[in-house]
Write an enzyme that holds these catalytic residues in place. Sequence first.
Site, PDB file in Angstrom:
ATOM      1  N   ARG A  61      10.335  15.350   7.112  1.00 21.62           N
ATOM      2  CA  ARG A  61       9.394  14.729   8.067  1.00 21.62           C
ATOM      3  C   ARG A  61       9.731  14.725   9.739  1.00 21.62           C
ATOM      4  NH1 ARG A  61       4.874  12.186   5.845  1.00 21.62           N
ATOM      5  NH2 ARG A  61       5.166  11.594   3.883  1.00 21.62           N
ATOM      6  N   HIS A  65       1.707  16.470  14.370  1.00 17.75           N
ATOM      7  CA  HIS A  65       0.569  17.554  14.345  1.00 17.75           C
ATOM      8  C   HIS A  65       0.047  17.950  15.851  1.00 17.75           C
ATOM      9  CE1 HIS A  65      -1.888  13.665  14.771  1.00 17.75           C
ATOM     10  NE2 HIS A  65      -2.533  14.405  15.408  1.00 17.75           N
ATOM     11  N   LYS A  95     -12.048   6.273   7.051  1.00 20.10           N
ATOM     12  CA  LYS A  95     -12.809   5.576   7.963  1.00 20.10           C
ATOM     13  C   LYS A  95     -13.108   6.200   9.617  1.00 20.10           C
ATOM     14  CE  LYS A  95     -11.232   1.386   6.102  1.00 20.10           C
ATOM     15  NZ  LYS A  95     -10.397   0.124   6.180  1.00 20.10           N
ATOM     16  N   MET A  96     -12.149   7.222  10.004  1.00 17.73           N
ATOM     17  CA  MET A  96     -12.447   7.825  11.197  1.00 17.73           C
ATOM     18  C   MET A  96     -13.397   8.951  11.041  1.00 17.73           C
ATOM     19  SD  MET A  96      -8.574   7.303  12.573  1.00 17.73           S
ATOM     20  CE  MET A  96      -9.026   7.943  14.414  1.00 17.73           C
ATOM     21  N   GLU A 111      -5.545  18.776  14.661  1.00 19.81           N
ATOM     22  CA  GLU A 111      -6.681  17.760  14.751  1.00 19.81           C
ATOM     23  C   GLU A 111      -7.584  18.021  15.517  1.00 19.81           C
ATOM     24  OE1 GLU A 111      -7.131  12.737  15.969  1.00 19.81           O
ATOM     25  OE2 GLU A 111      -5.150  14.024  16.345  1.00 19.81           O
TER      26      GLU A 111
END
Length: 119
Positions: A61, A65, A95-96, A111
Amino acid sequence: MGDFTLYFLGYDHDGISQLPAEEKAKARFNREGSSSLRTITAPESDASFQGYASGNSDPGRGFGHIAITVDNIQEACARLEKLNVPFKKRLTDGKMRNIAFVLDPDGYWVEIVPNALKL
């Protein structure tokens, strides 16, 4: 997830950088050419780090993005769907409902956000 840093890059044609902090915060997602870079702190300091990774899954990790803005997010997502671009998150997921995520050929998240994002 560990500590992270979020950078926003964009044009300053409209003088947003000179606004008071409160007005700047309201205006930051209503501008052309805005992109963001999110980095997660120092995965290479982890002894289990295995090298090349997209940064969005273990091991490795790190890089989160990039984001791009589009004039019409519904049309952009429909076009990406038609081109068989793999989605990580569609507009209808979660939810978004005003953002989407697609995967580039290397598995990096991209994104997709509207030019004017209402928070």
